[in-house]
Design a protein around this motif. Structure first.
Motif, PDB file in Angstrom:
ATOM      1  N   ASP A   1      -0.177  -7.397  -9.354  1.00 16.63           N
ATOM      2  CA  ASP A   1      -1.217  -8.110 -10.112  1.00 16.63           C
ATOM      3  C   ASP A   1      -2.180  -8.844  -9.180  1.00 16.63           C
ATOM      4  OD1 ASP A   1      -0.049  -7.206 -12.453  1.00 16.63           O
ATOM      5  OD2 ASP A   1       0.967  -9.110 -12.888  1.00 16.63           O
ATOM      6  N   ALA A   2      -1.640  -9.463  -8.133  1.00 15.85           N
ATOM      7  CA  ALA A   2      -2.477 -10.238  -7.211  1.00 15.85           C
ATOM      8  C   ALA A   2      -3.519  -9.369  -6.520  1.00 15.85           C
ATOM      9  CB  ALA A   2      -1.598 -10.933  -6.172  1.00 15.85           C
ATOM     10  N   TYR A   3      -3.211  -8.103  -6.365  1.00 16.73           N
ATOM     11  CA  TYR A   3      -4.143  -7.181  -5.705  1.00 16.73           C
ATOM     12  C   TYR A   3      -4.806  -6.214  -6.682  1.00 16.73           C
ATOM     13  CZ  TYR A   3      -2.622  -9.178  -1.365  1.00 16.73           C
ATOM     14  OH  TYR A   3      -2.370 -10.077  -0.357  1.00 16.73           O
ATOM     15  N   ASP A   4      -4.748  -6.580  -7.973  1.00 19.52           N
ATOM     16  CA  ASP A   4      -5.407  -5.802  -9.026  1.00 19.52           C
ATOM     17  C   ASP A   4      -5.011  -4.329  -9.017  1.00 19.52           C
ATOM     18  OD1 ASP A   4      -6.855  -8.006 -10.072  1.00 19.52           O
ATOM     19  OD2 ASP A   4      -8.322  -7.786  -8.453  1.00 19.52           O
ATOM     20  N   VAL A   5      -3.729  -4.060  -8.803  1.00 16.98           N
ATOM     21  CA  VAL A   5      -3.225  -2.687  -8.829  1.00 16.98           C
ATOM     22  C   VAL A   5      -2.820  -2.371 -10.261  1.00 16.98           C
ATOM     23  CG1 VAL A   5      -1.459  -1.088  -8.002  1.00 16.98           C
ATOM     24  CG2 VAL A   5      -2.434  -2.803  -6.437  1.00 16.98           C
TER      25      VAL A   5
ATOM     26  N   ASP B   1       5.337   9.281   7.330  1.00 25.06           N
ATOM     27  CA  ASP B   1       4.781  10.560   6.878  1.00 25.06           C
ATOM     28  C   ASP B   1       5.247  10.939   5.476  1.00 25.06           C
ATOM     29  OD1 ASP B   1       7.399  11.274   7.525  1.00 25.06           O
ATOM     30  OD2 ASP B   1       6.831  13.027   8.705  1.00 25.06           O
ATOM     31  N   TRP B   2       6.091  10.106   4.871  1.00 23.36           N
ATOM     32  CA  TRP B   2       6.479  10.310   3.472  1.00 23.36           C
ATOM     33  C   TRP B   2       5.420   9.746   2.526  1.00 23.36           C
ATOM     34  CZ3 TRP B   2      12.269   8.618   2.668  1.00 23.36           C
ATOM     35  CH2 TRP B   2      13.097   9.291   3.569  1.00 23.36           C
ATOM     36  N   ILE B   3       4.549   8.895   3.029  1.00 26.39           N
ATOM     37  CA  ILE B   3       3.628   8.135   2.179  1.00 26.39           C
ATOM     38  C   ILE B   3       2.344   8.910   1.937  1.00 26.39           C
ATOM     39  CG2 ILE B   3       2.358   5.960   1.955  1.00 26.39           C
ATOM     40  CD1 ILE B   3       5.486   5.711   1.903  1.00 26.39           C
ATOM     41  N   LYS B   4       2.028   9.047   0.669  1.00 24.62           N
ATOM     42  CA  LYS B   4       0.787   9.696   0.253  1.00 24.62           C
ATOM     43  C   LYS B   4      -0.398   8.825   0.697  1.00 24.62           C
ATOM     44  CE  LYS B   4      -1.319  10.724  -4.256  1.00 24.62           C
ATOM     45  NZ  LYS B   4      -0.977  10.758  -5.690  1.00 24.62           N
ATOM     46  N   PRO B   5      -1.444   9.403   1.243  1.00 24.77           N
ATOM     47  CA  PRO B   5      -2.597   8.596   1.664  1.00 24.77           C
ATOM     48  C   PRO B   5      -3.120   7.726   0.514  1.00 24.77           C
ATOM     49  CG  PRO B   5      -2.810  10.825   2.503  1.00 24.77           C
ATOM     50  CD  PRO B   5      -1.629  10.830   1.555  1.00 24.77           C
TER      51      PRO B   5
ATOM     52  N   ALA C   1       4.178   3.503   8.149  1.00 27.78           N
ATOM     53  CA  ALA C   1       3.622   3.849   6.839  1.00 27.78           C
ATOM     54  C   ALA C   1       2.281   3.172   6.598  1.00 27.78           C
ATOM     55  CB  ALA C   1       4.607   3.461   5.733  1.00 27.78           C
ATOM     56  N   ALA C   2       2.032   2.061   7.279  1.00 27.60           N
ATOM     57  CA  ALA C   2       0.768   1.341   7.105  1.00 27.60           C
ATOM     58  C   ALA C   2      -0.437   2.222   7.444  1.00 27.60           C
ATOM     59  CB  ALA C   2       0.761   0.073   7.952  1.00 27.60           C
ATOM     60  N   LYS C   3      -0.228   3.204   8.308  1.00 34.13           N
ATOM     61  CA  LYS C   3      -1.311   4.123   8.668  1.00 34.13           C
ATOM     62  C   LYS C   3      -1.755   4.964   7.471  1.00 34.13           C
ATOM     63  CE  LYS C   3       0.368   4.746  13.385  1.00 34.13           C
ATOM     64  NZ  LYS C   3       1.004   5.697  14.302  1.00 34.13           N
ATOM     65  N   HIS C   4      -0.849   5.174   6.526  1.00 36.88           N
ATOM     66  CA  HIS C   4      -1.117   6.032   5.386  1.00 36.88           C
ATOM     67  C   HIS C   4      -1.408   5.241   4.110  1.00 36.88           C
ATOM     68  CE1 HIS C   4       0.437   9.373   7.799  1.00 36.88           C
ATOM     69  NE2 HIS C   4       1.401   8.545   8.163  1.00 36.88           N
ATOM     70  N   ALA C   5      -0.767   4.100   3.978  1.00 38.79           N
ATOM     71  CA  ALA C   5      -0.822   3.337   2.733  1.00 38.79           C
ATOM     72  C   ALA C   5      -2.175   2.670   2.517  1.00 38.79           C
ATOM     73  CB  ALA C   5       0.274   2.271   2.740  1.00 38.79           C
ATOM     74  N   GLY C   6      -2.538   2.545   1.237  1.00 36.33           N
ATOM     75  CA  GLY C   6      -3.714   1.768   0.879  1.00 36.33           C
ATOM     76  C   GLY C   6      -3.398   0.283   0.959  1.00 36.33           C
TER      77      GLY C   6
ATOM     78  N   ASP D   1       2.093   7.371  -6.154  1.00 38.82           N
ATOM     79  CA  ASP D   1       0.948   6.474  -5.992  1.00 38.82           C
ATOM     80  C   ASP D   1       1.431   5.077  -5.613  1.00 38.82           C
ATOM     81  OD1 ASP D   1      -1.032   8.404  -6.993  1.00 38.82           O
ATOM     82  OD2 ASP D   1      -0.006   8.118  -8.915  1.00 38.82           O
ATOM     83  N   ILE D   2       2.645   4.753  -6.059  1.00 38.47           N
ATOM     84  CA  ILE D   2       3.274   3.454  -5.783  1.00 38.47           C
ATOM     85  C   ILE D   2       4.706   3.732  -5.340  1.00 38.47           C
ATOM     86  CG2 ILE D   2       4.023   1.252  -6.785  1.00 38.47           C
ATOM     87  CD1 ILE D   2       1.761   1.780  -8.939  1.00 38.47           C
TER      88      ILE D   2
END
Length: 134
Positions: free
Chosen positions: A5-9, A73-77, A98-103, A58-59
């Motif tokens: 919620d704090a990040y409007d997801v 490399d498991w994380i969807k861009p 994973a931070a390289k891939h995550a939004g 997505d989450i």
């Protein structure tokens, strides 16, 4: 849910993968996501094809209790990654690669833990206020 919620997801219609089936975190967060209209898949450390399942999410909520278990490399861009793990050495259940891939990704330490404490304190103050005004 407060972090999302704090990040409007907005989770409605999105695919959430919860890795962990504990009655304290995995199952409750899956139900909270489901109540917000996410499509939820619950997995665990023994799930066959786990990496492929996570790649569709997505989450991702990692609550498996194994340090750096979820690989970058498991994380969807662009996926949102909530790392609810805390392991020896101040590391979470997600390899921070994973931070390289995550939004968005929660840090360990400094993400889920402090938010949990803040929510518990808020609820304690609210309960005490209700008791005093009763």
């Amino acid at each position: 849910m407060r972090l999302l919620d704090a990040y409007d997801v907005d989770v409605a219609g999105r695919h959430a993968v919860v890795i962990g089936r504990s009655p304290i975190l995995g199952k409750p967060v899956a139900m909270l996501l489901l109540a917000r209209d996410a499509t939820v898949t619950i997995c665990h450390s023994k799930t066959v094809g786990l990496a492929e399942i996570v790649r569709t999410a997505d989450i991702v909520v990692a609550a498996v209790g194994k340090p750096r278990f979820v690989q970058g490399d498991w994380i969807k861009p662009g996926a949102v990654v909530i790392d609810a793990g805390y392991n020896e050495g101040n590391v979470g259940d997600v390899d921070f690669d994973a931070a390289k891939h995550a939004g968005l990704i929660t840090p360990v330490p400094g993400g889920v833990g402090p938010t949990t404490i803040a929510v518990l304190l808020e609820q304690t103050v609210d309960a005490a206020s209700r008791e005093l005004n009763a």
